[in-house]
Design an enzyme around this catalytic site. Structure first.
Site, PDB file in Angstrom:
ATOM      1  N   ASP A 119     -20.826  59.622  -1.938  1.00 26.21           N
ATOM      2  CA  ASP A 119     -21.625  58.381  -1.993  1.00 26.21           C
ATOM      3  C   ASP A 119     -20.875  57.412  -2.903  1.00 26.21           C
ATOM      4  O   ASP A 119     -19.876  57.779  -3.548  1.00 26.21           O
ATOM      5  CB  ASP A 119     -23.024  58.689  -2.561  1.00 26.21           C
ATOM      6  CG  ASP A 119     -23.924  57.453  -2.645  1.00 26.21           C
ATOM      7  OD1 ASP A 119     -23.870  56.598  -1.746  1.00 26.21           O
ATOM      8  OD2 ASP A 119     -24.670  57.324  -3.630  1.00 26.21           O
ATOM      9  N   SER A 120     -21.404  56.200  -3.017  1.00 23.65           N
ATOM     10  CA  SER A 120     -20.808  55.224  -3.937  1.00 23.65           C
ATOM     11  C   SER A 120     -21.199  55.507  -5.385  1.00 23.65           C
ATOM     12  O   SER A 120     -20.578  54.984  -6.303  1.00 23.65           O
ATOM     13  CB  SER A 120     -21.293  53.819  -3.562  1.00 23.65           C
ATOM     14  OG  SER A 120     -22.706  53.793  -3.636  1.00 23.65           O
ATOM     15  N   CYS A 152     -24.622  58.755   2.075  1.00 27.09           N
ATOM     16  CA  CYS A 152     -24.796  57.328   1.825  1.00 27.09           C
ATOM     17  C   CYS A 152     -25.083  56.671   3.172  1.00 27.09           C
ATOM     18  O   CYS A 152     -24.310  56.847   4.121  1.00 27.09           O
ATOM     19  CB  CYS A 152     -23.512  56.763   1.226  1.00 27.09           C
ATOM     20  SG  CYS A 152     -23.491  54.971   1.094  1.00 27.09           S
ATOM     21  N   GLU A 167     -29.174  52.828 -10.259  1.00 26.91           N
ATOM     22  CA  GLU A 167     -27.889  53.243 -10.833  1.00 26.91           C
ATOM     23  C   GLU A 167     -27.889  53.039 -12.341  1.00 26.91           C
ATOM     24  O   GLU A 167     -27.244  53.769 -13.082  1.00 26.91           O
ATOM     25  CB  GLU A 167     -26.753  52.450 -10.164  1.00 26.91           C
ATOM     26  CG  GLU A 167     -25.373  52.984 -10.397  1.00 26.91           C
ATOM     27  CD  GLU A 167     -25.015  54.194  -9.518  1.00 26.91           C
ATOM     28  OE1 GLU A 167     -24.052  54.875  -9.852  1.00 26.91           O
ATOM     29  OE2 GLU A 167     -25.706  54.474  -8.508  1.00 26.91           O
ATOM     30  N   CYS A 194     -31.711  54.558   2.030  1.00 23.47           N
ATOM     31  CA  CYS A 194     -30.630  54.484   1.048  1.00 23.47           C
ATOM     32  C   CYS A 194     -30.809  55.702   0.152  1.00 23.47           C
ATOM     33  O   CYS A 194     -31.936  55.991  -0.284  1.00 23.47           O
ATOM     34  CB  CYS A 194     -30.759  53.202   0.229  1.00 23.47           C
ATOM     35  SG  CYS A 194     -29.631  53.141  -1.178  1.00 23.47           S
ATOM     36  N   HIS A 236     -30.168  56.216  -2.766  1.00 24.05           N
ATOM     37  CA  HIS A 236     -30.631  55.939  -4.132  1.00 24.05           C
ATOM     38  C   HIS A 236     -32.169  55.918  -4.213  1.00 24.05           C
ATOM     39  O   HIS A 236     -32.732  56.093  -5.288  1.00 24.05           O
ATOM     40  CB  HIS A 236     -30.109  54.585  -4.622  1.00 24.05           C
ATOM     41  CG  HIS A 236     -28.685  54.604  -5.092  1.00 24.05           C
ATOM     42  ND1 HIS A 236     -27.631  54.807  -4.244  1.00 24.05           N
ATOM     43  CD2 HIS A 236     -28.155  54.460  -6.336  1.00 24.05           C
ATOM     44  CE1 HIS A 236     -26.498  54.777  -4.931  1.00 24.05           C
ATOM     45  NE2 HIS A 236     -26.788  54.568  -6.203  1.00 24.05           N
TER      46      HIS A 236
HETATM   47  N1  DGL Z   1     -26.531  55.093  -1.697  1.00 25.63           N
HETATM   48  C1  DGL Z   1     -26.017  54.113  -0.765  1.00 25.63           C
HETATM   49  C2  DGL Z   1     -26.782  54.176   0.541  1.00 25.63           C
HETATM   50  O1  DGL Z   1     -27.388  55.190   0.847  1.00 25.63           O
HETATM   51  C3  DGL Z   1     -25.995  52.678  -1.195  1.00 25.63           C
HETATM   52  C4  DGL Z   1     -25.584  52.294  -2.546  1.00 25.63           C
HETATM   53  C5  DGL Z   1     -24.581  51.150  -2.604  1.00 25.63           C
HETATM   54  O2  DGL Z   1     -24.918  49.992  -2.286  1.00 25.63           O
HETATM   55  O3  DGL Z   1     -23.453  51.463  -2.956  1.00 25.63           O
HETATM   56  O4  DGL Z   1     -26.776  53.232   1.300  1.00 25.63           O
END
Ligand code: DGL
Length: 279
Positions: free
Chosen positions: A11-12, A74, A153, A185, A187
């Site tokens: 993931d990011s 992600c 985050e 997402c 997150h």
């Molecule tokens: N966790 C990422 C997702 O599921 C998004 C986070 C980001 O914008 O980097 O889309």
């Protein structure tokens, strides 16, 4: 037949840890390597081609570490790169969008599904396609909530400012009377307490962490790729960029069991993936 090699997950940032945690819960004998591309965080507002480039490099990097499967934990990267990645690599690759979409289709009673996600995921319309592939009669209301990623985050998953942003993001979906909400997402599962507070108990919340881990389990079992039951699982985390904020949230999720974290240079990921300088 068994396969002790680790599963690669990326993931990011911290979002994919919700998928990692669920993988470890559902598959306790599997080893994992988690990759957080902190140096390129956030993915949500970026062009799809750029996210695809990052994702393909990370998959090459994970492949060099001899993973047996890659989970794109992600939504933004799944939307941007899953199809391309499957064309490039022979290794099995699983994304988070189809499992969540299928779970939502199974859950909705009034055929109205809301999706909250990053801008990139919303623009891709991948949820709409995956939901309507499963059942073309279902109504979908997508909503981008980009600020939520940063708030999560930075460890503010329960803060009043986060509640205000979330209320605004969910309002249209509540007005649409969707009975099912996809957390589009990775997150967002960290926002579950606030989501339940705002949406109430009548809304079914679909968390791609649970559904994706269940899919990984099925694919491993079907293809004889599971680790032996007596295998001792080993877990590692790689990050690009500064791990401070990441470590704090990660510790919150994993406590004492937080896997060791290694920082790798972004350039190294490009080099190892053999695509140095590629745009
Ligand atoms: N966790 C990422 C997702 O599921 C998004 C986070 C980001 O914008 O980097 O889309």
């Amino acid at each position: 037949m068994s396969d002790p090699r680790p599963i690669g997950v990326f993931d990011s940032g911290v979002g994919g840890l919700t998928v990692l945690r669920e993988l470890q819960r559902q598959l306790p004998s599997e080893s994992t390597i988690y990759f957080a591309d902190l140096g390129h965080f956030p993915y949500g507002p970026r062009y799809q081609a750029q996210v695809r480039h990052f994702a393909l490099n990370i998959i090459r990097f994970l492949e060099k570490l001899d993973v047996k499967m890659v989970v794109i934990a992600c939504n933004t990267a799944t939307a941007a790169a899953l199809n391309a990645a499957r064309e490039v690599f022979d290794i099995p690759i699983i994304g988070v969008i189809t499992p969540g979409a299928e779970a939502a289709v199974a859950a909705t009673r009034n055929k109205r599904v809301g999706v909250i996600s990053t801008e990139g995921t919303m623009q891709s319309q991948e949820y709409l396609h995956a939901i309507r592939e499963a059942n073309p009669t279902i109504g979908v209301l997508p909503k981008a909530a980009p600020q939520l990623v940063d708030l999560v985050e930075s460890g503010k998953a329960n803060a009043p400012e986060t509640e205000a942003v979330l209320r605004e993001a969910l309002q249209d979906i509540l007005d649409y009377r969707a009975d099912t909400l996809i957390l589009g997402c990775t997150h967002y599962p960290l926002l579950r307490p606030l989501i339940t507070k705002i949406a109430g108990d009548n809304m079914t919340v679909v968390d791609s962490a649970e559904t994706t881990a269940a899919r990984v389990k099925r694919v491993l079992a079907k293809n004889g790729l599971e680790s032996a039951e007596n295998e001792t699982a080993r877990h590692r985390i790689y990050v690009t960029g500064s791990p401070e904020r990441f470590t704090e949230t990660a510790r919150h999720l994993f406590g004492q069991d937080l896997p060791p974290i290694t920082t790798v240079r972004l350039e190294l990921v490009e080099e190892l993936s053999g695509r140095e300088g590629a745009a």
